[in-house]
Design a protein around this motif. Structure first.
Motif, PDB file in Angstrom:
ATOM      1  N   LEU A 117       0.834  -1.249  -0.113  1.00 54.33           N
ATOM      2  CA  LEU A 117       0.000  -0.120  -0.124  1.00 54.33           C
ATOM      3  C   LEU A 117       0.815   1.187  -0.070  1.00 54.33           C
ATOM      4  O   LEU A 117       0.272   2.431  -0.089  1.00 54.33           O
ATOM      5  N   ASN A 118       2.042   1.124  -0.199  1.00 60.40           N
ATOM      6  CA  ASN A 118       2.870   2.205   0.039  1.00 60.40           C
ATOM      7  C   ASN A 118       3.210   2.796  -1.606  1.00 60.40           C
ATOM      8  O   ASN A 118       3.720   3.885  -1.739  1.00 60.40           O
ATOM      9  N   ASP A 119       2.745   2.034  -2.543  1.00 59.67           N
ATOM     10  CA  ASP A 119       2.699   2.470  -3.632  1.00 59.67           C
ATOM     11  C   ASP A 119       2.081   3.706  -4.094  1.00 59.67           C
ATOM     12  O   ASP A 119       0.422   3.464  -4.477  1.00 59.67           O
ATOM     13  N   ARG A 120       2.215   4.844  -4.256  1.00 60.20           N
ATOM     14  CA  ARG A 120       1.423   5.970  -4.367  1.00 60.20           C
ATOM     15  C   ARG A 120       0.929   6.084  -5.710  1.00 60.20           C
ATOM     16  O   ARG A 120      -0.020   6.895  -6.219  1.00 60.20           O
ATOM     17  N   THR A 121       1.714   5.194  -6.863  1.00 56.37           N
ATOM     18  CA  THR A 121       1.046   5.393  -8.224  1.00 56.37           C
ATOM     19  C   THR A 121      -0.390   4.625  -8.239  1.00 56.37           C
ATOM     20  O   THR A 121      -1.361   4.772  -8.713  1.00 56.37           O
ATOM     21  N   LEU A 122      -0.469   3.546  -7.504  1.00 56.36           N
ATOM     22  CA  LEU A 122      -1.564   2.663  -7.487  1.00 56.36           C
ATOM     23  C   LEU A 122      -2.646   3.088  -6.527  1.00 56.36           C
ATOM     24  O   LEU A 122      -3.694   3.162  -6.672  1.00 56.36           O
ATOM     25  N   PHE A 123      -2.027   3.630  -5.311  1.00 56.42           N
ATOM     26  CA  PHE A 123      -2.823   4.053  -4.230  1.00 56.42           C
ATOM     27  C   PHE A 123      -2.587   5.423  -3.802  1.00 56.42           C
ATOM     28  O   PHE A 123      -2.033   5.785  -2.637  1.00 56.42           O
ATOM     29  N   PRO A 124      -2.822   6.658  -4.612  1.00 55.61           N
ATOM     30  CA  PRO A 124      -2.548   7.845  -4.393  1.00 55.61           C
ATOM     31  C   PRO A 124      -3.397   8.351  -3.106  1.00 55.61           C
ATOM     32  O   PRO A 124      -2.740   9.351  -2.545  1.00 55.61           O
ATOM     33  N   SER A 125      -4.249   7.840  -2.674  1.00 47.04           N
ATOM     34  CA  SER A 125      -5.055   8.507  -1.672  1.00 47.04           C
ATOM     35  C   SER A 125      -5.306   7.624  -0.152  1.00 47.04           C
ATOM     36  O   SER A 125      -5.946   7.926   0.604  1.00 47.04           O
ATOM     37  N   PHE A 126      -4.238   6.881  -0.217  1.00 46.45           N
ATOM     38  CA  PHE A 126      -4.649   5.740   0.960  1.00 46.45           C
ATOM     39  C   PHE A 126      -3.571   6.406   1.939  1.00 46.45           C
ATOM     40  O   PHE A 126      -2.325   6.596   1.702  1.00 46.45           O
ATOM     41  N   PHE A 127      -3.904   6.280   3.244  1.00 44.59           N
ATOM     42  CA  PHE A 127      -3.404   6.663   4.483  1.00 44.59           C
ATOM     43  C   PHE A 127      -3.675   5.696   5.527  1.00 44.59           C
ATOM     44  O   PHE A 127      -4.603   4.924   5.461  1.00 44.59           O
ATOM     45  N   ARG A 128      -2.920   5.637   6.629  1.00 36.73           N
ATOM     46  CA  ARG A 128      -3.112   4.666   7.693  1.00 36.73           C
ATOM     47  C   ARG A 128      -2.362   5.156   9.064  1.00 36.73           C
ATOM     48  O   ARG A 128      -1.519   6.022   8.916  1.00 36.73           O
ATOM     49  N   THR A 129      -3.110   4.771  10.096  1.00 42.66           N
ATOM     50  CA  THR A 129      -2.840   5.244  11.357  1.00 42.66           C
ATOM     51  C   THR A 129      -2.098   4.238  12.137  1.00 42.66           C
ATOM     52  O   THR A 129      -1.710   4.045  13.180  1.00 42.66           O
ATOM     53  N   VAL A 130      -1.632   3.028  10.954  1.00 44.94           N
ATOM     54  CA  VAL A 130      -0.639   1.957  11.890  1.00 44.94           C
ATOM     55  C   VAL A 130       0.599   1.849  10.995  1.00 44.94           C
ATOM     56  O   VAL A 130       0.439   2.114   9.714  1.00 44.94           O
ATOM     57  N   LYS A 402       5.726  10.494   2.827  1.00 39.87           N
ATOM     58  CA  LYS A 402       5.334  10.524   1.376  1.00 39.87           C
ATOM     59  C   LYS A 402       4.471   9.305   1.105  1.00 39.87           C
ATOM     60  O   LYS A 402       3.757   9.456  -0.055  1.00 39.87           O
ATOM     61  N   TYR A 403       4.534   8.127   1.896  1.00 41.02           N
ATOM     62  CA  TYR A 403       3.827   7.072   1.417  1.00 41.02           C
ATOM     63  C   TYR A 403       2.485   7.003   2.188  1.00 41.02           C
ATOM     64  O   TYR A 403       1.876   5.811   2.279  1.00 41.02           O
ATOM     65  N   GLY A 404       2.046   7.662   3.012  1.00 38.64           N
ATOM     66  CA  GLY A 404       0.932   7.906   3.915  1.00 38.64           C
ATOM     67  C   GLY A 404       1.213   7.160   5.034  1.00 38.64           C
ATOM     68  O   GLY A 404      -0.050   6.662   5.744  1.00 38.64           O
ATOM     69  N   ASN A 405       2.455   6.783   5.498  1.00 39.22           N
ATOM     70  CA  ASN A 405       2.449   6.119   6.646  1.00 39.22           C
ATOM     71  C   ASN A 405       2.535   7.039   7.975  1.00 39.22           C
ATOM     72  O   ASN A 405       3.521   8.073   7.754  1.00 39.22           O
ATOM     73  N   PRO A 406       2.240   6.744   9.032  1.00 40.77           N
ATOM     74  CA  PRO A 406       2.648   7.428  10.215  1.00 40.77           C
ATOM     75  C   PRO A 406       3.554   6.976  10.978  1.00 40.77           C
ATOM     76  O   PRO A 406       4.761   6.194  10.578  1.00 40.77           O
TER      77      PRO A 406
END
Length: 800
Positions: A117-130, A402-406
């Motif tokens: 899920l770190n792939d911002r090309t495939l998942f540009p709007s994904f974030f997580r709190t874990v 930049k990958y949406g990770n906390p």
């Protein structure tokens, strides 16, 4: 809230706590006047029952805003959809992210950890709190290295989760020069034979630490087989998937899993959440179906209108009133001591609120991502999610990379056996990648409990540490962690354990006995303080007095026939030169100074050349004297007194020219020789040109050989008149000494080489003194009747 199995629907009350955490966060935000003033947050909740098809339906249902899913169409006017929280499983989150990414809708997962899920090309709007699994796997490798476990086994599930773990952990371990003893994969449908083979690998391996990347259900059959085979002494390192597993915390696994250490998602508390959970009832809570399921599960009762909705409904006769109190109940619903998933949902809700608040504060003239907060596009809000920063009740800042990770934070839990034999998960530290002190590990070692008998930290190495003074020698065909410890070679040291190589000491230093330090080498030379040097010096000084004593004797008896018959003048020169030959040995004793290096070779070469030249002159004169007595001999002109002096001068001059040439082009110099004797610096004079030295010595040998040859040929001349026999023996002894010196000097080392040369000088000089002058001195002092002209001439005539 529910999941489907072969028995029907089963209500999971811990999931219902997640729902209440969402409600609590929304109400807390709506009551906060500083956050989204004059705006109220609402929410939709959809239960997919862990079915992929229903997950797609639920996602499209939320996007379209209708009970009927309509792709690419939104019937909702107000309020706008700000973000979607979910899913807990990575597979479902990936499915949702593919859809939501098309519309740029922010998606926040509270439990999906896959690094895909770190792939911002495939998942540009994904974030997580874990945190992403990549953080966890690197952290597990660092945890292993923290305890200096360099020889570990790896067990992982045969899927993306396990394969990624094996790849990252192996890379991190190998990077720090640790090793993986074995890698085995497990699945949900392992047959008995496969399990037995895996346990045999674990049992036979010398690795005492095993990193297990799996869920508890997959590990249970493996642990059962380990119990069956009585495999002990292995310490497990747990991934977050089973580090707090209730399934594996039973007493029967305690002999194997006691002392297990691993990562769990960070736990925290939410102030006021306990009271909030306990005050709900079926009449004041949204989602009446779910709350009634909670009531039936918790109190063992039934609502008449919900018959057959739970698994045990047919056996329940008591009616639920809705007035029952949750305060006296202790279960997974109201256990708020260590909130993980619920706290992540609570965090996600606050992140959404803060992003909306930041969006509402923007100025259209200065920001490209501004519009009416009641009507905005998803991509506009996405900008604020990427830059959001929230400070939570536990004083931690939440933001996204930049990958949406906390920021990656994990609890480190230790499995300890309780008084009842069951296993407790005790928090003993944390793994924080943003620790301000720079130490990512924070461990309370005093609270750690290991499965070992003496509670010492387990050891897991292929080879034990090499002590100082040794180096590692890798075993052929084995990993770098498996090695032999070999002592450092002569002249080398290692001052740290597990040294890969030894280091040579500086040229003027030498290792101690432990070979861990270098100390100055002792300096060696033939000194006057040394017993050997003192003995040779005394011998040299005493020996030099002997020729001078004979010289004085010759002066006193210069008119006697035996002195006059053997060329008194040349004999005196020979005696003086012999005295200098003895004294030249002193130049070889003492610290080699540059001047002394020149003096010793010059003195040795010239005085011995003078000495041997005198003997050669005496030999030739004796031969000429007898041969000139024959009638018509042409040798009479060579019997004049000047001839011996010419021979002496010419022969000595040749040696002088050779020495001057040597010293001009290749002058000897002092040097520190570290190769002659290990551990000792030999201070010596380097001849600089071995060729020149052997030429000088060879010239002396040539003169001595000529003298020996001529004297040998003249040995039949009358004994009383000539000294050809004495010269023969003296030159034979002289040559023997120096011929012996050549191999002896090559085999000697250090100061003994110089001592050998001094000994050769003294011995060869004594050989000449004894053979040439001792018989004459004996006659002069003890047989004076033979020291008469009549005795000499009479015997000569008789011989003739």
């Amino acid at each position: 809230m529910t999941k489907k199995d072969q028995r029907g629907l089963m209500f999971l009350i811990e999931f219902y706590q997640h729902f209440q955490a969402l409600r609590f966060a929304v109400e807390e935000i709506n009551k906060n006047p500083a956050l989204l003033p004059n705006k109220t947050l609402g929410f939709y909740v959809y239960d997919s029952c862990a079915a992929l098809r229903r997950e797609i339906e639920g996602t499209l249902w939320i996007l379209s805003g209708r009970s009927q899913e309509i792709p690419n169409y939104c019937c909702r006017q107000n309020p706008p959809l700000a973000a979607i929280i979910g899913h807990s499983k990575s597979t479902y989150s990936i499915l949702m992210a593919h859809i939501l990414g098309l519309y740029k809708y922010p998606q926040i997962s509270y439990y999906s950890t896959s690094s895909l899920l770190n792939d911002r090309t495939l998942f540009p709007s994904f974030f997580r709190t874990v945190p992403s699994d990549a953080f966890q796997f690197k952290g597990l490798a660092k945890l292993v290295l923290h305890f200096k476990w360099t020889w570990v086994g790896l067990i992982a599930t045969n899927d993306d989760y396990g394969n990624e773990a094996i790849k990252i952990i192996t890379q991190e371990i190998v990077k720090e020069e640790a090793c993986v003893a074995y890698t085995v994969y497990i699945t949900s449908n392992l047959v008995s034979r496969t399990i037995t083979n895996i346990v045999n690998i674990i049992k036979e391996s010398s690795a005492n630490v095993v990193i297990a990347i799996s869920v508890g259900a997959y590990l249970a059959p493996l642990l059962d087989e380990m119990i069956k085979q009585n495999v002990t002494g292995k310490n497990f390192v747990a991934s977050e998937a089973w580090s707090i597993s209730n399934l594996l915390s039973s007493a029967k696994y305690s002999p194997i899993l006691s002392g297990t250490i691993g990562f769990a998602f960070q736990s925290s508390t939410i102030p006021g959440f306990q009271d909030y959970l306990n005050v709900i009832n079926p009449y004041n809570t949204p989602g009446i179906t779910w709350v009634q399921m909670l009531w039936e599960e918790t109190f063992g009762c039934t609502f008449s209108v919900l018959t057959n909705q739970t698994m045990a409904m047919n056996n329940i006769k008591k009616k639920c009133t809705g007035e029952e109190s949750l305060e006296g109940i202790q279960n997974a619903y109201n256990d708020v001591s260590k909130l993980r998933a619920s706290y992540n949902i609570y965090t996600a809700m606050h992140v959404i609120a803060q992003a909306l608040h930041d969006f509402s504060q923007c100025q259209p003239l200065f920001e490209d991502y501004c519009s009416d907060s009641g009507s905005f596009k998803p991509h506009q809000l996405l900008h604020y999610f990427k830059n959001v920063r929230v400070k939570l009740s536990n004083n931690r800042d939440v933001f996204f990379d930049k990958y949406g990770n906390p920021p990656a934070v994990y609890d480190i839990v230790n499995w300890q056996v309780g008084s009842d034999g069951s296993i407790k998960h005790v928090k003993v530290g944390s793994y924080d990648t943003l620790n301000s002190s720079g130490d990512i590990f924070s461990l309370d070692t005093s609270s750690l409990s290991w499965g070992t008998v003496n509670q010492e930290t387990p050891r897991s190495v292929c080879s034990y540490n090499c002590p100082i003074g040794f180096k590692k020698l890798i075993r052929k065909g084995e990993p770098v962690c498996c090695y032999h410890c070999v002592p450092c070679a002569e002249g080398e040291v290692s001052n740290q354990t597990n040294s890969i190589e030894c280091w040579k000491c500086p040229w003027n230093m030498w290792p101690n006995s432990a070979r861990d330090k270098c100390f100055p080498k002792p300096i060696e030379f033939l000194s006057y303080e040394d017993h050997l040097g003192l003995t040779l010096a005394a011998t040299s000084a005493f020996s030099s007095m002997v020729p001078m004593s004979i010289f004085r004797l010759y002066i006193n008896y210069k008119d006697t026939p035996i002195v006059r018959a053997n060329n008194y003048s040349v004999s005196c020169i020979l005696l003086v030169s012999l005295s200098f030959c003895f004294l030249s040995a002193l130049a070889f004793i003492g610290y080699p100074q540059p001047e002394k290096c020149l003096l010793r070779q010059a003195a040795f070469g010239l005085v011995f050349a003078l000495c041997v030249s005198c003997i050669l002159a005496k030999t030739i004169i004796v031969v000429f004297a007898f041969m000139a007595t024959k009638p018509g001999s042409s040798l009479k002109k060579w019997t004049t007194p000047r001839v011996p002096y010419m021979i002496i001068t010419i022969c000595t001059l040749v040696q002088f020219i050779m020495c001057v040439t040597w010293f001009s082009i290749f002058p000897p110099f002092p040097q520190y020789n570290t190769e002659a004797k290990p551990g000792i610096i030999v201070v010596e004079c380097d001849k600089n040109s071995q060729f020149a030295f052997w030429c000088m010595l060879g010239y002396l040998g040539f003169l001595a050989s000529v003298s020996f040859t001529v004297a040998f040929l003249a040995r039949r001349l009358p004994d009383n008149f000539n000294e050809a026999t004495f010269i023969t023996f003296s030159m034979l002894a002289f040559l023997s000494v120096w011929v012996y010196f050549i191999p002896a000097s090559l085999s000697a080392q250090g100061k003994f080489t110089i001592a050998m040369e001094v000994f050769a000088i003294l011995t060869s000089s004594w050989a000449i003194v004894v053979c040439m002058f001792l018989p004459k001195c004996f006659i002069i002092l003890f047989r004076p009747e033979k020291n008469s002209r009549e005795n000499i001439m009479g015997k000569w005539k008789g011989t003739k």
